[in-house]
Design an enzyme around this catalytic site. Structure first.
Site, PDB file in Angstrom:
ATOM      1  N   HIS A 165      -0.937  -1.078  -4.475  1.00 25.23           N
ATOM      2  CA  HIS A 165      -1.539   0.057  -5.198  1.00 25.23           C
ATOM      3  C   HIS A 165      -2.047  -0.478  -6.540  1.00 25.23           C
ATOM      4  CE1 HIS A 165      -2.335   4.113  -6.357  1.00 25.23           C
ATOM      5  NE2 HIS A 165      -1.110   4.572  -6.558  1.00 25.23           N
ATOM      6  N   LYS A 183      -3.404 -11.216   2.881  1.00 33.09           N
ATOM      7  CA  LYS A 183      -3.953  -9.981   2.308  1.00 33.09           C
ATOM      8  C   LYS A 183      -4.690 -10.352   1.042  1.00 33.09           C
ATOM      9  CE  LYS A 183      -3.233  -5.868   4.104  1.00 33.09           C
ATOM     10  NZ  LYS A 183      -1.974  -5.145   4.296  1.00 33.09           N
ATOM     11  N   PHE A 224      -9.285  -5.804  -2.166  1.00 37.10           N
ATOM     12  CA  PHE A 224     -10.153  -5.441  -1.027  1.00 37.10           C
ATOM     13  C   PHE A 224      -9.430  -4.441  -0.133  1.00 37.10           C
ATOM     14  CE2 PHE A 224     -12.187  -9.332  -2.325  1.00 37.10           C
ATOM     15  CZ  PHE A 224     -13.524  -9.090  -2.073  1.00 37.10           C
ATOM     16  N   HIS A 282      -9.163  -0.309   1.601  1.00 35.97           N
ATOM     17  CA  HIS A 282      -8.725   0.998   1.105  1.00 35.97           C
ATOM     18  C   HIS A 282      -8.362   1.878   2.279  1.00 35.97           C
ATOM     19  CE1 HIS A 282      -8.664   4.712  -1.237  1.00 35.97           C
ATOM     20  NE2 HIS A 282      -8.515   3.916  -2.267  1.00 35.97           N
ATOM     21  N   ASP A 305      -9.888  -2.147  -8.167  1.00 27.89           N
ATOM     22  CA  ASP A 305      -9.095  -3.191  -8.820  1.00 27.89           C
ATOM     23  C   ASP A 305      -9.828  -4.536  -8.866  1.00 27.89           C
ATOM     24  OD1 ASP A 305      -6.855  -1.575  -9.363  1.00 27.89           O
ATOM     25  OD2 ASP A 305      -6.339  -1.648  -7.245  1.00 27.89           O
ATOM     26  N   ARG A 334      -4.098   7.009 -15.500  1.00 25.14           N
ATOM     27  CA  ARG A 334      -3.674   7.851 -14.366  1.00 25.14           C
ATOM     28  C   ARG A 334      -2.679   8.927 -14.776  1.00 25.14           C
ATOM     29  NH1 ARG A 334      -4.361   7.032  -8.853  1.00 25.14           N
ATOM     30  NH2 ARG A 334      -6.418   6.326  -9.493  1.00 25.14           N
ATOM     31  N   ARG A 352       9.070  18.029   2.330  1.00 22.09           N
ATOM     32  CA  ARG A 352      10.191  17.517   3.117  1.00 22.09           C
ATOM     33  C   ARG A 352       9.706  17.276   4.534  1.00 22.09           C
ATOM     34  NH1 ARG A 352      13.642  15.618   6.705  1.00 22.09           N
ATOM     35  NH2 ARG A 352      15.831  15.851   6.161  1.00 22.09           N
TER      36      ARG A 352
HETATM   37  N1  COA Z   1      -7.209  -8.418   3.015  1.00 20.14           N
HETATM   38  C1  COA Z   1      -7.199  -8.817   4.308  1.00 20.14           C
HETATM   39  N2  COA Z   1      -7.179  -7.948   5.347  1.00 20.14           N
HETATM   40  C2  COA Z   1      -7.159  -6.637   5.045  1.00 20.14           C
HETATM   41  C3  COA Z   1      -7.186  -6.159   3.730  1.00 20.14           C
HETATM   42  C4  COA Z   1      -7.202  -7.110   2.699  1.00 20.14           C
HETATM   43  N3  COA Z   1      -7.187  -6.724   1.421  1.00 20.14           N
HETATM   44  N4  COA Z   1      -7.171  -4.807   3.735  1.00 20.14           N
HETATM   45  C5  COA Z   1      -7.150  -4.445   5.009  1.00 20.14           C
HETATM   46  N5  COA Z   1      -7.133  -5.543   5.808  1.00 20.14           N
HETATM   47  C6  COA Z   1      -7.078  -5.569   7.254  1.00 20.14           C
HETATM   48  C7  COA Z   1      -5.689  -5.177   7.712  1.00 20.14           C
HETATM   49  O1  COA Z   1      -4.817  -6.287   7.739  1.00 20.14           O
HETATM   50  C8  COA Z   1      -5.964  -4.601   9.060  1.00 20.14           C
HETATM   51  O2  COA Z   1      -6.154  -5.675   9.949  1.00 20.14           O
HETATM   52  P1  COA Z   1      -5.552  -5.612  11.426  1.00 20.14           P
HETATM   53  O3  COA Z   1      -6.197  -4.412  12.065  1.00 20.14           O
HETATM   54  O4  COA Z   1      -5.931  -6.929  12.016  1.00 20.14           O
HETATM   55  O5  COA Z   1      -4.066  -5.437  11.234  1.00 20.14           O
HETATM   56  C9  COA Z   1      -7.311  -3.929   8.877  1.00 20.14           C
HETATM   57  O6  COA Z   1      -7.937  -4.584   7.770  1.00 20.14           O
HETATM   58  C10 COA Z   1      -7.236  -2.456   8.586  1.00 20.14           C
HETATM   59  O7  COA Z   1      -6.393  -2.212   7.494  1.00 20.14           O
HETATM   60  P2  COA Z   1      -6.148  -0.713   7.034  1.00 20.14           P
HETATM   61  O8  COA Z   1      -5.421   0.023   8.081  1.00 20.14           O
HETATM   62  O9  COA Z   1      -7.458  -0.174   6.596  1.00 20.14           O
HETATM   63  O10 COA Z   1      -5.212  -0.908   5.775  1.00 20.14           O
HETATM   64  P3  COA Z   1      -4.204   0.184   5.149  1.00 20.14           P
HETATM   65  O11 COA Z   1      -4.890   1.493   5.029  1.00 20.14           O
HETATM   66  O12 COA Z   1      -2.912   0.164   5.846  1.00 20.14           O
HETATM   67  O13 COA Z   1      -3.975  -0.450   3.696  1.00 20.14           O
HETATM   68  C11 COA Z   1      -4.535  -1.217   1.557  1.00 20.14           C
HETATM   69  C12 COA Z   1      -4.857  -0.200   2.632  1.00 20.14           C
HETATM   70  C13 COA Z   1      -5.338  -0.857   0.310  1.00 20.14           C
HETATM   71  C14 COA Z   1      -3.045  -1.160   1.199  1.00 20.14           C
HETATM   72  C15 COA Z   1      -4.935  -2.622   2.046  1.00 20.14           C
HETATM   73  O14 COA Z   1      -6.307  -2.663   2.255  1.00 20.14           O
HETATM   74  C16 COA Z   1      -4.495  -3.716   1.089  1.00 20.14           C
HETATM   75  O15 COA Z   1      -3.350  -4.157   1.135  1.00 20.14           O
HETATM   76  N6  COA Z   1      -5.410  -4.162   0.187  1.00 20.14           N
HETATM   77  C17 COA Z   1      -5.034  -5.167  -0.788  1.00 20.14           C
HETATM   78  C18 COA Z   1      -4.302  -4.536  -1.963  1.00 20.14           C
HETATM   79  C19 COA Z   1      -5.216  -3.709  -2.819  1.00 20.14           C
HETATM   80  O16 COA Z   1      -6.275  -4.138  -3.216  1.00 20.14           O
HETATM   81  N7  COA Z   1      -4.747  -2.505  -3.170  1.00 20.14           N
HETATM   82  C20 COA Z   1      -5.466  -1.597  -4.019  1.00 20.14           C
HETATM   83  C21 COA Z   1      -5.924  -0.404  -3.239  1.00 20.14           C
HETATM   84  S1  COA Z   1      -6.949   0.650  -4.211  1.00 20.14           S
END
Ligand code: COA
Length: 386
Positions: free
Chosen positions: A232, A265, A269, A271, A322, A347, A366
């Site tokens: 996050h 990860k 990148f 969302h 970010d 925020r 809940r």
């Molecule tokens: N780097 C590499 N792969 C990524 C990725 C990243 N930053 N974000 C998503 N993916 C991949 C996932 O591993 C997944 O691959 P898979 O299907 O082979 O398992 C696919 O893309 C789909 O992911 P998704 O379901 O959209 O992710 P999520 O909704 O569970 O998680 C985040 C969303 C933001 C937590 C995730 O994208 C992430 O960890 N990003 C990096 C941290 C970040 O920048 N956070 C700030 C958010 S504003």
């Protein structure tokens, strides 16, 4: 100690009757903001966030989130007068921040300082004064973050200057001077872009806490805890660590290819809601570029371009806010571990709005869980257990 999750009882995801991570679940209504992933758009109370960032100062956005309308000139003057009069923190709170271990993360400092702020407020249970408490947090959190920034460097605290707007005052408290107007504007824009984003993890955490009829400070402390995580708010710090690790823009493309091959990860990148691009990124990228122009250091934006292009080409995954915020704050001169506390400063406005909205039409949050632990069994006396 045996493991908490017993592998014998873990079912395959496709057999689960749950929405992991609450994906796609609509859990309540809100009047505060709307994210539309199809058009990469975000509005606060109906206003596109890009328009707010370009045309308003962060103080106006805070007013909007709490009062549903942008302030008139006189309303803004009154709001700012109050915010400036609330900036000082007590000697005790300053001492708490000073006494924290020098090596503790600034998110731990601000979580502790806000908790202490709640303990100092005799009206803690009084919901009618929540708007005033929201203002207390808006005004005092920057003072607390800046105090921690100074103490961690072994420097003396610089008190807030009531003559300065919020963004200018924060630079003054951290560095003892206010930088050029375009640097202040880039910072102010980042606060507006970070202010609010519907039911993200930290905001949802604040609403869960508020739904128990707990107080606004406790809910905010919970929000800070949720924001700290690298998936996050903590991602803005991780982006800069990653860029420093890559070090050379010429190596960025290969670095990304290797990272994806290794299933790493990549921070900044992806969302949960946006799949075609984050509404806030073009504006923040523009201001990060302005920072590069102001400092004459183009390295980070060159690296930005190479990483973005490679990730989109390879995986069609777009940067989130970010990604540009990390290098922008770095070029402004902030220590990396203060990037997420700056996010807290912004925020807190959205969190407060959601906490008050939750309190105004509350039902305790809940949800249910699907049990996949051991089948029912019966207790033997300890003498019979081997
Ligand atoms: N780097 C590499 N792969 C990524 C990725 C990243 N930053 N974000 C998503 N993916 C991949 C996932 O591993 C997944 O691959 P898979 O299907 O082979 O398992 C696919 O893309 C789909 O992911 P998704 O379901 O959209 O992710 P999520 O909704 O569970 O998680 C985040 C969303 C933001 C937590 C995730 O994208 C992430 O960890 N990003 C990096 C941290 C970040 O920048 N956070 C700030 C958010 S504003």
């Amino acid at each position: 100690m045996s493991q908490i999750v017993n592998p014998d009882y873990v079912v395959e995801p496709e057999k689960m009757n749950v929405k992991k991570g609450l994906e796609g679940s609509v859990v309540d209504q809100t009047t505060i903001s709307k994210v539309t992933p199809e058009t990469n758009s975000l509005v606060y109370k109906g206003y596109p966030v890009q328009e707010l960032a370009e045309n308003c100062r962060f103080e106006e956005v805070a007013y909007l989130l709490w009062n549903s309308e942008l302030p008139t000139k006189s309303q803004l003057a009154e709001f700012e007068k109050k915010e400036r009069s609330y900036r000082d923190i007590t000697k005790a709170n300053l001492e708490i921040i000073r006494l924290l271990p020098k090596k503790c993360h600034p998110m731990d400092s601000i979580r502790t300082a806000v908790s202490f702020l709640g303990a100092e407020d005799s009206r803690i249970w009084d919901k009618a004064s929540n708007l005033d408490k929201a203002m207390i947090m808006l005004a005092k959190i920057p003072t607390m973050v800046a105090a921690d920034f100074r103490f961690k460097k072994g420097l003396e605290f610089i008190p807030p200057n009531p003559q300065l707007p919020m963004a200018e005052n924060f630079f003054h408290m951290c560095f003892g001077k206010v930088p050029a107007a375009d640097i202040v504007k880039a910072f102010d824009v980042s606060l507006t872009l970070y202010a609010e984003h519907s039911f993200n993890a930290s905001t949802f955490a604040t609403r869960v806490i508020a739904s128990t009829e707990s107080d606004i400070y406790s809910a905010t402390v919970g929000g800070i805890g949720a924001l700290k995580g690298p998936l996050h708010g903590g991602a803005n710090e991780q982006v800069m660590h990653m860029m420093l690790e890559i070090a050379d823009p010429a190596k960025a493309e290969q670095w990304m290819i290797d990272a994806l091959k290794n299933k790493r990860k990549v921070m900044g990148f992806g969302h949960r809601v946006y799949k075609y691009g984050d509404s806030r990124v073009p504006t923040m990228k523009k201001y990060a570029q302005k920072m590069a122009d102001a400092t004459g250091e183009q390295k980070w934006m060159k690296m930005y371009a190479a990483l973005e292009k490679t990730m989109i080409d390879q995986k069609k995954i777009h940067p989130n806010l970010d990604f540009p915020a990390g290098p922008a704050y770095y070029m402004m001169g902030f220590e990396i571990d203060f990037f997420t506390p700056i996010f807290v400063m912004a925020r807190t406005t959205g969190w407060s709005a959601h906490i008050m909205e939750q309190h105004s039409n509350n039902r305790i949050i809940r949800p249910l869980s699907e049990y996949n632990g051991p089948a029912e069994r019966h207790v033997k006396p300890v003498s019979e257990r081997n």
